[in-house]
Design a protein around this motif. Structure first.
Motif, short mmCIF file in Angstrom:
data_model
loop_
_atom_site.label_atom_id
_atom_site.label_comp_id
_atom_site.label_asym_id
_atom_site.label_seq_id
_atom_site.Cartn_x
_atom_site.Cartn_y
_atom_site.Cartn_z
N ALA A 94 0.83 -1.21 0.00
CA ALA A 94 0.00 0.00 0.00
C ALA A 94 0.86 1.26 0.00
O ALA A 94 0.61 2.20 -0.76
CB ALA A 94 -0.94 -0.01 1.20
N ALA A 95 1.88 1.27 0.84
CA ALA A 95 2.76 2.43 0.92
C ALA A 95 3.57 2.61 -0.36
O ALA A 95 3.76 3.73 -0.84
CB ALA A 95 3.69 2.30 2.12
N ALA A 96 4.02 1.50 -0.95
CA ALA A 96 4.86 1.58 -2.15
C ALA A 96 4.10 2.08 -3.36
O ALA A 96 4.68 2.69 -4.26
CB ALA A 96 5.47 0.21 -2.43
N LEU A 97 2.79 1.81 -3.40
CA LEU A 97 2.01 2.14 -4.59
C LEU A 97 1.16 3.39 -4.44
O LEU A 97 0.34 3.69 -5.31
CB LEU A 97 1.13 0.95 -4.97
N ALA A 100 -3.45 5.45 0.37
CA ALA A 100 -3.41 6.21 1.62
C ALA A 100 -2.95 5.34 2.78
O ALA A 100 -2.17 5.77 3.63
CB ALA A 100 -4.78 6.81 1.90
N ASP A 101 -3.45 4.10 2.82
CA ASP A 101 -3.05 3.16 3.86
C ASP A 101 -3.48 1.76 3.41
O ASP A 101 -4.01 1.57 2.32
CB ASP A 101 -3.66 3.51 5.22
N GLN A 102 -3.26 0.78 4.29
CA GLN A 102 -3.56 -0.60 3.94
C GLN A 102 -5.06 -0.81 3.70
O GLN A 102 -5.46 -1.56 2.80
CB GLN A 102 -3.07 -1.53 5.05
N SER A 103 -5.90 -0.15 4.47
CA SER A 103 -7.35 -0.32 4.30
C SER A 103 -7.82 0.27 2.97
O SER A 103 -8.77 -0.24 2.36
CB SER A 103 -8.10 0.31 5.47
#
Length: 278
Positions: A243-246, A249-252
């Motif tokens: 999530a952070a790499a792409l 906003a966050d995992q959710s």
């Protein structure tokens, strides 16, 4: 009555091919694409989907053939839903295998399918056999034999087309915007960025892009990130890292879009497809 679905997904460690058997009732999934070739068969029910600006109705025994980037959705118009099995073929694997089998296969060309639906009993049997061999982790020689048989039956439905950039069939504005999205997919891209790159205003850009690719720029960017997320998750990357790499906003945030497109969570996909231990 609530919609019901189930998904059985695995990945072959040798070829990297994903195999999925699934059942859906009602709405199956939102428009999305894959960066792999899809070869699948409908087992039961009526599988209805839109692809290449046309609605397709796949019934038991029919083979559906999708190229990387083909935007498609899924719907079960009848109460009993539909069941299907699919193989996701990596483009590099498919290209390598076909060039090994056929010396006349041209270079600097891209493989394409002649039609989205095929009524070909031999191809349907070959697809089912390849699925069973990979999904059930048969002996390597059995898996390879089944894949060779699939390829030999698939060739009559394939054609080669020259790689042309830019593509004269599509507006140059849309192609420039698409290339920018691909090279900056990790960034927080705005329509003003795309407008600056293409030299037109945001409204003309959005109209040209949707006419060319069937999705608005923001929807295309999300699908691009989701396709990349599948690859990273299959390598064993954690959803929070992906999530952070792409640029989510966050995992959710990643999870919500992933669930809408693929009807499973990123963690579930990683668990089913990653060959790396937790």
């Amino acid at each position: 009555m609530p919609e019901r679905h189930w998904i059985d997904l695995k990945q072959d460690a040798t070829s990297g091919i994903e195999t999925m058997r699934a059942h859906f009732e009602g709405h199956a999934y939102d428009p999305h694409w894959h960066d792999t070739y899809l070869v699948g068969i409908t087992e039961q029910g009526l599988q209805q989907f839109n692809c290449r600006r046309q609605q397709h109705n796949s019934t038991p025994g029919k083979v559906f053939l999708l190229e990387p980037g083909d935007i498609h959705d899924g719907n079960a118009p009848h109460a009993d839903g539909f069941t299907y099995r699919t193989l996701y073929l990596d483009p590099h694997w498919l290209d390598r295998e076909l060039h090994a089998q056929f010396e006349e296969a041209p270079h600097n060309a891209q493989l394409g399918f002649a039609a989205t639906l095929a009524d070909d009993s031999r191809l349907a049997i070959a697809t089912a056999n390849a699925f069973e061999a990979l999904h059930n982790d048969e002996l390597r020689i059995v898996r390879q034999t089944a894949l060779d048989n699939l390829l030999s039956n698939l060739t009559r439905h394939l054609h080669w087309r020259a790689l042309i950039s830019p593509d004269p069939r599509l507006p140059l504005v849309a192609q420039r915007a698409r290339d920018y999205l691909h090279s900056h997919l990790h960034q927080d891209i705005g329509l003003d960025d795309l407008a600056a790159v293409t030299g037109v205003d945001r409204f003309r850009l959005s109209r040209a892009f949707k006419a060319a690719f069937g999705l608005a720029p923001h929807a295309y960017l999300i699908q691009l990130r989701l396709a990349r997320a599948r690859r990273l998750l299959a390598r064993g990357e954690l959803p929070v890292t992906v999530a952070a790499a792409l640029g989510f906003a966050d995992q959710s945030h990643l999870g919500r879009w992933f669930q809408r497109a693929y009807r499973m969570t990123p963690a579930d996909y990683r668990r089913r497809c990653s060959i790396l231990p937790d």
